[in-house]
Design an enzyme around this catalytic site. Sequence first.
Site, PDB file in Angstrom:
ATOM      1  N   GLU A  13       4.962 -11.036   4.396  1.00 24.40           N
ATOM      2  CA  GLU A  13       4.498  -9.540   4.164  1.00 24.40           C
ATOM      3  C   GLU A  13       2.737  -9.668   4.163  1.00 24.40           C
ATOM      4  O   GLU A  13       2.044 -10.587   3.939  1.00 24.40           O
ATOM      5  CB  GLU A  13       4.697  -9.515   2.445  1.00 24.40           C
ATOM      6  N   THR A  15       1.054  -9.993   6.847  1.00 26.65           N
ATOM      7  CA  THR A  15       0.647 -10.674   7.837  1.00 26.65           C
ATOM      8  C   THR A  15       0.415 -10.034   8.962  1.00 26.65           C
ATOM      9  O   THR A  15      -0.433 -10.453  10.107  1.00 26.65           O
ATOM     10  CB  THR A  15       1.450 -11.942   7.873  1.00 26.65           C
ATOM     11  N   LEU A 103      10.988   0.540   2.601  1.00 27.56           N
ATOM     12  CA  LEU A 103      11.860   0.273   3.593  1.00 27.56           C
ATOM     13  C   LEU A 103      11.411   0.938   4.745  1.00 27.56           C
ATOM     14  O   LEU A 103      12.302   1.189   5.926  1.00 27.56           O
ATOM     15  CB  LEU A 103      13.581   0.915   3.258  1.00 27.56           C
ATOM     16  N   SER A 104      10.203   1.529   4.884  1.00 25.89           N
ATOM     17  CA  SER A 104       9.851   2.108   6.044  1.00 25.89           C
ATOM     18  C   SER A 104      10.448   3.169   6.785  1.00 25.89           C
ATOM     19  O   SER A 104      10.653   3.567   7.996  1.00 25.89           O
ATOM     20  CB  SER A 104       9.494   1.043   7.203  1.00 25.89           C
ATOM     21  N   SER A 106       9.001   5.913   7.011  1.00 28.42           N
ATOM     22  CA  SER A 106       7.712   6.491   7.802  1.00 28.42           C
ATOM     23  C   SER A 106       7.868   6.216   9.244  1.00 28.42           C
ATOM     24  O   SER A 106       7.790   7.053  10.070  1.00 28.42           O
ATOM     25  CB  SER A 106       6.425   6.454   7.240  1.00 28.42           C
ATOM     26  N   GLU A 138       0.492   6.314  13.208  1.00 30.39           N
ATOM     27  CA  GLU A 138       0.349   6.178  11.602  1.00 30.39           C
ATOM     28  C   GLU A 138      -1.152   5.540  11.306  1.00 30.39           C
ATOM     29  O   GLU A 138      -1.757   6.088  10.442  1.00 30.39           O
ATOM     30  CB  GLU A 138       1.211   4.742  11.440  1.00 30.39           C
ATOM     31  N   ASP A 150       6.463  -2.412  11.136  1.00 30.48           N
ATOM     32  CA  ASP A 150       7.513  -1.661  10.658  1.00 30.48           C
ATOM     33  C   ASP A 150       8.026  -0.829  12.171  1.00 30.48           C
ATOM     34  O   ASP A 150       9.374  -1.008  12.272  1.00 30.48           O
ATOM     35  CB  ASP A 150       6.931  -0.512  10.056  1.00 30.48           C
TER      36      ASP A 150
END
Length: 363
Positions: A13, A15, A103-104, A106, A138, A150
């Site tokens: 996470e 990273t 949970l992405s 986007s 993004e 993601d």
Amino acid sequence: MVRAPGRVNLIGEHTDYNLGFVLPAAIDLEIRIAYLPTDDHRVELVRLDTGERDGFELDRPRPKAGTWLDYVAGTAWALGEAGLPMTGLRGVIASTLPTSAGLSSSAAIELASAWALLHDAAPEIEPFELAKHCQRAENAYVGVQSGLMDQFAEACGVAGAAVLLDCRSSEWRPIPLPADVALVVCHTGSARRLERSEYNVRRSQCEAAVAAMAGDHPEVLSLRDVTRELLAEAEPRLDPVAARRARHIVSENERVGETVRALAAGDLERVGAMFAASHASLRDDFEVSSPELDAMVDVAVGVPGVIAARMTGAGFGGCTINLVRPDAVEALRAAVDRDYPSRTGLTPMVLPVRAVGGAGRLV
């Protein structure tokens, strides 16, 4: 019709933008767009859940508006900047992904939009390259300085496996998941509140740690280059907050590697230890957990048959990821429904998920 899955990150996470390692999986909660291509250069979508209709012209700049359509328009902008051919379209967008859950959704909108906008050209583009175009949307259009995880997970997902990505070299490979282990997402009922500005603050703090160490160690170009020993030597000279952020990244990269080795060896007890250490580091060093996430993890680890539990996603709300024996899934659901609301006042969701393949065309 095109689809793009959500993703859950097993471990690794924050990273990705530090050029480290991540281990996400694409999951069977997803976004779909059903559409008709047009030749008028206009994109218009209707949300199936609300009936809201919005659109834009492909050949005119569209200012960011702070709505869901930014992810579609940003993707169109990024694809256009890359010189890729796009079609206008009229379509309907639908989702089974809970919003603001970490949970992405986007990235799923971006990937599904890319497949629709590119139409017949989409299958000709390598999935990893398509992920990078969506990441640019993004970063440069939406304004979130996220890493590639993601979009990568949702473009390159492999059924029955997580995908290990080296965010510096871009090398990746599937990591098969044990057949006798279920993935269960537990939504805290608390919307992910890691605002764009706060996410970018975490990134800036990591960059500050790199800058402070690079003076004495010019080989340090990112936190990926920092070992535990180097960090211990440099820590007295670092801002205390930056030092904690760096400590999480350095240790989290190690945990990703250890988790991959433990999965290969079938050592699920070790996997559980890595999940627990990751959650503690995200809570104490990176400071992106929340009381709700902590409570959900605490409830889960008390259930026999739950192998591993930790927060997943950017933080400050959203979901946990749990590795669970299949015959313990209902016991986990019962414990969450019984114990979590009394501790938080919130209504949770327990969502068993499967690791699935990446974005693409259905029809």
